[in-house]
Design an enzyme around this catalytic site. Structure first.
Site, short mmCIF file in Angstrom:
data_model
loop_
_atom_site.label_atom_id
_atom_site.label_comp_id
_atom_site.label_asym_id
_atom_site.label_seq_id
_atom_site.Cartn_x
_atom_site.Cartn_y
_atom_site.Cartn_z
N GLU A 1 -9.95 -4.50 -5.69
CA GLU A 1 -9.55 -3.37 -4.84
C GLU A 1 -9.41 -2.10 -5.68
O GLU A 1 -9.24 -2.15 -6.90
CB GLU A 1 -8.26 -3.68 -4.11
N HIS B 1 -7.60 -5.82 0.01
CA HIS B 1 -6.39 -5.02 -0.20
C HIS B 1 -5.26 -5.57 0.69
O HIS B 1 -5.48 -5.87 1.86
CB HIS B 1 -6.72 -3.57 0.17
N SER C 1 0.84 -1.20 0.00
CA SER C 1 0.00 0.00 0.00
C SER C 1 0.88 1.26 0.00
O SER C 1 1.67 1.45 -0.91
CB SER C 1 -0.96 -0.04 1.19
#
Length: 337
Positions: free
Chosen positions: A279, A309, A185
């Site tokens: 996602e 995610h 991320s």
């Protein structure tokens, strides 16, 4: 969906008991299969607890701090690692890090891991169930960076902390070709930003890097930010877009820190990208992989069906998360990193 040469699978032991057969089935999971029952159950819990809590918070510093404190509290209850796993603190100029060693890793190699959390939450302690498995799967010590967080600090501070951690590895005598950098991320974004900064400064690059659902376009301009807004089990699209606007204010569109997706990726080491098809960060992860390949970078892209995610981080609950470690290890073996 997988782009790139099919990975060469390591030999696996013959399973004789029911438990061993279950472990082999989990490790053998590949992208393209429907999500497991455990994953579907975990998604409901994550959506009901994690996403719903974030959605209710205001778009203010106070809202960020509330989520930050909630995850810090959660980190206190993270399950302890099994016997044979060691954690050791590592001071750095502006922050700290944590060495994670599972079993007897190869000390000539190292893996610098940059956690996710939108640049405003997350910690090595929260990530321990992930990092000890990463150390075990890759047979190398993991340096989990506890970089400085928003709102007290900025993503630029986090980048400086990543540079300091990388310098530490070089100062300790690690051959850059035996260093791997990974992140998820925001940490995946930080991974690419670190590589581009090292390249721009003509510093030695690591042997390989991997990005799990990386947030590589802070302006959230890809179609999946709207198209997958309902199917993303964890991230509220409008909250992430607000964060991105805040971080990018006053920055140039080609700034390597804020838009590594649009940077010059040529000359980077082998890269692995992993995403879920449902996602909101799917399209920019695909785009990053395609741009890297077009720039001549050895690139592997995996897209898993209908998973949360950064599903590898939820490896305690999602079998596909455990399987991801095998794929990461195979990627590193394939490129000799």
């Amino acid at each position: 969906m997988t782009l790139g040469t099919r990975p060469q699978h390591a030999l696996r032991p013959v399973a004789t008991t029911r438990a061993e057969r279950r472990v082999v089935r989990v490790l053998a999971m590949e992208p393209g299969s429907p999500p497991s029952l455990q994953a579907r159950i975990a998604h409901r819990v994550i959506r009901a607890v994690g996403r719903s809590f974030w959605e209710r918070l205001p778009d203010t510093d106070a809202g960020l701090v509330r989520l930050q404190r909630a995850t810090d509290l959660l980190a206190r209850y993270v399950q302890s690692a099994p016997r044979g796993v060691a954690f050791a603190p590592q001071p750095l100029p502006h922050c700290s890090a944590e060495w994670v060693r599972a079993g007897a890793p190869d000390e000539d190699r190292a893996l610098l891991y940059l956690h996710g959390g939108g640049y405003f939450f997350g910690s090595p302690r929260l990530y321990r169930p992930f990092t000890w498995r990463l150390s075990a799967a890759t047979a190398r010590p993991v340096l989990a960076l506890d970089y400085r967080l928003v709102p007290e600090h900025t993503p630029a501070d986090a980048l400086q902390d990543a540079l300091d951690a990388y310098d530490l590895l070089l100062e300790r005598g690690h051959d850059p070709s035996r260093i791997v950098v990974g992140g998820d991320s925001a940490g995946g974004h930080l991974t690419l930003a670190l590589l581009l900064t090292l390249k721009r400064r003509e510093r030695p690059l690591p042997g390989a890097a991997f990005c799990l659902s990386p947030w590589v376009d802070l302006m959230c301009s890809s179609e999946s930010h709207s198209g997958n807004a309902r199917t993303d089990h964890l991230i509220p699209a409008d909250k992430l877009a607000w964060l991105g606007r805040r971080y990018c204010e006053g920055r140039a569109e080609d700034d390597a820190l804020f838009a590594p997706l649009r940077g010059d990726l040529s000359g980077l080491p082998p890269l692995m990208f992993v995403a879920s098809g449902t996602e909101i960060l799917r399209d920019e992860t695909r785009d990053a992989a395609e741009r890297a390949r077009a720039a001549g970078v050895e690139t592997v892209y995996q897209e898993w069906d209908d998973l949360v995610h950064v599903f590898p981080v939820f490896c305690d609950f999602i079998p596909e998360g455990k399987a991801a470690f095998r794929h990461i290890a195979e990627f590193l073996r394939r490129f000799g990193a």
